[in-house]
Scaffold this motif. Structure first.
Motif, PDB file in Angstrom:
ATOM      1  N   ALA A 140       0.822  -1.209   0.000  1.00  0.00           N
ATOM      2  CA  ALA A 140       0.000   0.000   0.000  1.00  0.00           C
ATOM      3  C   ALA A 140       0.858   1.262   0.000  1.00  0.00           C
ATOM      4  O   ALA A 140       0.485   2.280  -0.600  1.00  0.00           O
ATOM      5  CB  ALA A 140      -0.931  -0.010   1.217  1.00  0.00           C
ATOM      6  N   ARG A 141       2.005   1.213   0.638  1.00  0.00           N
ATOM      7  CA  ARG A 141       2.906   2.367   0.656  1.00  0.00           C
ATOM      8  C   ARG A 141       3.454   2.677  -0.740  1.00  0.00           C
ATOM      9  O   ARG A 141       3.825   3.814  -1.026  1.00  0.00           O
ATOM     10  CB  ARG A 141       4.057   2.125   1.631  1.00  0.00           C
ATOM     11  N   LYS A 142       3.517   1.680  -1.604  1.00  0.00           N
ATOM     12  CA  LYS A 142       4.029   1.876  -2.970  1.00  0.00           C
ATOM     13  C   LYS A 142       2.935   2.238  -3.966  1.00  0.00           C
ATOM     14  O   LYS A 142       3.238   2.591  -5.113  1.00  0.00           O
ATOM     15  CB  LYS A 142       4.709   0.589  -3.467  1.00  0.00           C
ATOM     16  N   GLN A 143       1.698   2.127  -3.549  1.00  0.00           N
ATOM     17  CA  GLN A 143       0.589   2.117  -4.505  1.00  0.00           C
ATOM     18  C   GLN A 143       0.508   3.361  -5.379  1.00  0.00           C
ATOM     19  O   GLN A 143       0.308   3.263  -6.600  1.00  0.00           O
ATOM     20  CB  GLN A 143      -0.728   1.919  -3.762  1.00  0.00           C
ATOM     21  N   GLN A 144       0.662   4.542  -4.795  1.00  0.00           N
ATOM     22  CA  GLN A 144       0.515   5.761  -5.591  1.00  0.00           C
ATOM     23  C   GLN A 144       1.537   5.815  -6.721  1.00  0.00           C
ATOM     24  O   GLN A 144       1.199   6.128  -7.874  1.00  0.00           O
ATOM     25  CB  GLN A 144       0.641   6.998  -4.707  1.00  0.00           C
ATOM     26  N   VAL A 145       2.800   5.520  -6.401  1.00  0.00           N
ATOM     27  CA  VAL A 145       3.842   5.556  -7.426  1.00  0.00           C
ATOM     28  C   VAL A 145       3.595   4.473  -8.482  1.00  0.00           C
ATOM     29  O   VAL A 145       3.760   4.715  -9.689  1.00  0.00           O
ATOM     30  CB  VAL A 145       5.232   5.392  -6.785  1.00  0.00           C
ATOM     31  N   ILE A 146       3.199   3.289  -8.059  1.00  0.00           N
ATOM     32  CA  ILE A 146       2.904   2.212  -9.011  1.00  0.00           C
ATOM     33  C   ILE A 146       1.825   2.657  -9.988  1.00  0.00           C
ATOM     34  O   ILE A 146       1.947   2.450 -11.209  1.00  0.00           O
ATOM     35  CB  ILE A 146       2.488   0.939  -8.259  1.00  0.00           C
ATOM     36  N   ARG A 147       0.778   3.276  -9.479  1.00  0.00           N
ATOM     37  CA  ARG A 147      -0.317   3.693 -10.356  1.00  0.00           C
ATOM     38  C   ARG A 147       0.123   4.800 -11.310  1.00  0.00           C
ATOM     39  O   ARG A 147      -0.316   4.830 -12.477  1.00  0.00           O
ATOM     40  CB  ARG A 147      -1.517   4.129  -9.513  1.00  0.00           C
ATOM     41  N   GLU A 148       0.978   5.689 -10.862  1.00  0.00           N
ATOM     42  CA  GLU A 148       1.495   6.723 -11.756  1.00  0.00           C
ATOM     43  C   GLU A 148       2.297   6.094 -12.908  1.00  0.00           C
ATOM     44  O   GLU A 148       2.176   6.513 -14.069  1.00  0.00           O
ATOM     45  CB  GLU A 148       2.376   7.691 -10.974  1.00  0.00           C
ATOM     46  N   ILE A 149       3.116   5.100 -12.578  1.00  0.00           N
ATOM     47  CA  ILE A 149       3.902   4.425 -13.621  1.00  0.00           C
ATOM     48  C   ILE A 149       2.985   3.658 -14.569  1.00  0.00           C
ATOM     49  O   ILE A 149       3.156   3.710 -15.800  1.00  0.00           O
ATOM     50  CB  ILE A 149       4.948   3.506 -12.980  1.00  0.00           C
ATOM     51  N   TYR A 150       2.024   2.943 -14.013  1.00  0.00           N
ATOM     52  CA  TYR A 150       1.051   2.240 -14.860  1.00  0.00           C
ATOM     53  C   TYR A 150       0.403   3.207 -15.849  1.00  0.00           C
ATOM     54  O   TYR A 150       0.298   2.914 -17.050  1.00  0.00           O
ATOM     55  CB  TYR A 150      -0.051   1.629 -14.001  1.00  0.00           C
ATOM     56  N   ASP A 151      -0.041   4.361 -15.365  1.00  0.00           N
ATOM     57  CA  ASP A 151      -0.764   5.286 -16.238  1.00  0.00           C
ATOM     58  C   ASP A 151       0.132   5.810 -17.354  1.00  0.00           C
ATOM     59  O   ASP A 151      -0.334   6.015 -18.483  1.00  0.00           O
ATOM     60  CB  ASP A 151      -1.349   6.442 -15.423  1.00  0.00           C
ATOM     61  N   ARG A 152       1.402   6.002 -17.081  1.00  0.00           N
ATOM     62  CA  ARG A 152       2.315   6.400 -18.166  1.00  0.00           C
ATOM     63  C   ARG A 152       2.420   5.292 -19.208  1.00  0.00           C
ATOM     64  O   ARG A 152       2.425   5.564 -20.417  1.00  0.00           O
ATOM     65  CB  ARG A 152       3.693   6.750 -17.599  1.00  0.00           C
ATOM     66  N   ALA A 153       2.500   4.066 -18.751  1.00  0.00           N
ATOM     67  CA  ALA A 153       2.561   2.939 -19.693  1.00  0.00           C
ATOM     68  C   ALA A 153       1.261   2.817 -20.484  1.00  0.00           C
ATOM     69  O   ALA A 153       1.287   2.561 -21.697  1.00  0.00           O
ATOM     70  CB  ALA A 153       2.855   1.645 -18.938  1.00  0.00           C
ATOM     71  N   PHE A 154       0.132   3.002 -19.817  1.00  0.00           N
ATOM     72  CA  PHE A 154      -1.158   2.905 -20.508  1.00  0.00           C
ATOM     73  C   PHE A 154      -1.307   4.004 -21.558  1.00  0.00           C
ATOM     74  O   PHE A 154      -1.801   3.762 -22.669  1.00  0.00           O
ATOM     75  CB  PHE A 154      -2.300   2.994 -19.493  1.00  0.00           C
ATOM     76  N   ARG A 155      -0.880   5.223 -21.231  1.00  0.00           N
ATOM     77  CA  ARG A 155      -0.979   6.314 -22.211  1.00  0.00           C
ATOM     78  C   ARG A 155      -0.079   6.041 -23.408  1.00  0.00           C
ATOM     79  O   ARG A 155      -0.470   6.282 -24.555  1.00  0.00           O
ATOM     80  CB  ARG A 155      -0.614   7.647 -21.551  1.00  0.00           C
ATOM     81  N   ALA A 156       1.124   5.543 -23.153  1.00  0.00           N
ATOM     82  CA  ALA A 156       2.042   5.256 -24.251  1.00  0.00           C
ATOM     83  C   ALA A 156       1.478   4.176 -25.167  1.00  0.00           C
ATOM     84  O   ALA A 156       1.747   4.171 -26.382  1.00  0.00           O
ATOM     85  CB  ALA A 156       3.396   4.825 -23.694  1.00  0.00           C
ATOM     86  N   ALA A 157       0.692   3.254 -24.604  1.00  0.00           N
ATOM     87  CA  ALA A 157       0.100   2.172 -25.397  1.00  0.00           C
ATOM     88  C   ALA A 157      -1.230   2.584 -26.021  1.00  0.00           C
ATOM     89  O   ALA A 157      -1.837   1.778 -26.745  1.00  0.00           O
ATOM     90  CB  ALA A 157      -0.107   0.947 -24.519  1.00  0.00           C
TER      91      ALA A 157
END
Length: 204
Positions: free
Chosen positions: A181-198
């Motif tokens: 849970a402590r990592k969640q915000q950063v993980i979601r930010e990285i996911y969203d960058r990957a999703f936008r690139a795709a």
């Protein structure tokens, strides 16, 4: 196949009232160790993949290395995460007994979250995540792994986040789910960058 909306949705999926994901006496671990990258991790994955394929044959539709140990240069807990896709992860009788004979133990059952099952293995240490072909999470895991492999800035961001989260969780006596849970915000930010690139999310 999962839809783009399913892939890009950040879903916490808490258990329904009165239910627990944990099987038997298993509970999430405390004392979280995030260690430097180990060049032996790919070999350990290969050993585990061979055992899974020996156990299941063509019932193992996909067996792949996921999680932090699959990303060269990324610190991780020294536990190999493996993704397994079977025809129906809810049909435990179709795969679980054969995996148990290879030393895997069912520790998590989450029918409310994409029919996810997780099995643990002690040597090599492993978390085996089982899903069906229509689950979105394996696609997300693969995209996250591949993004980190090709984007060193986000790899460095996640590396630092993992170390900080582990230190804070250990200082507070927290277990691994609280560490996540402590990592969640950063993980979601990285996911969203990957999703936008795709092209799965609109550009900012």
């Amino acid at each position: 196949m999962p839809t783009p909306e399913q892939i890009t949705r950040h879903d916490d999926s808490p258990p329904p009232d009165g239910l627990s994901p944990w099987v038997g006496e298993y509970r999430p671990r405390t004392d979280i160790r995030v260690v430097d990258p180990d060049p032996a991790w790919p070999e350990r994955f290969a050993t585990l993949a061979a055992r899974i394929r020996t156990a299941l044959g063509d019932r193992a539709l996909v067996v792949e290395h996921i999680g932090s140990t699959s990303v060269a240069g990324l610190p991780a807990k020294p536990i190999i995460d493996v993704g397994l896709i079977v025809a129906d992860s809810a049909d435990e009788e179709a795969y679980l007994p054969d995996l148990e004979r290879e030393g895997f133990t069912l520790v998590v059952r989450e029918p409310w979250w994409q029919e996810h099952r997780c099995l643990a293995h002690d040597d090599p240490k492993c978390n085996l995540h089982v899903f069906g072909p229509d689950a979105a999470e394996p696609v997300r895991q693969r995209m996250f792994r591949d993004w980190l492999l090709t984007h060193p800035d986000d790899l460095a961001l996640y590396r630092d986040t993992k170390r900080e989260a582990a230190a804070a969780a250990n200082a507070a006596g927290e277990h691994v789910m609280q560490y996540n849970a402590r990592k969640q915000q950063v993980i979601r930010e990285i996911y969203d960058r990957a999703f936008r690139a795709a092209g799965l999310l609109p550009a900012e």
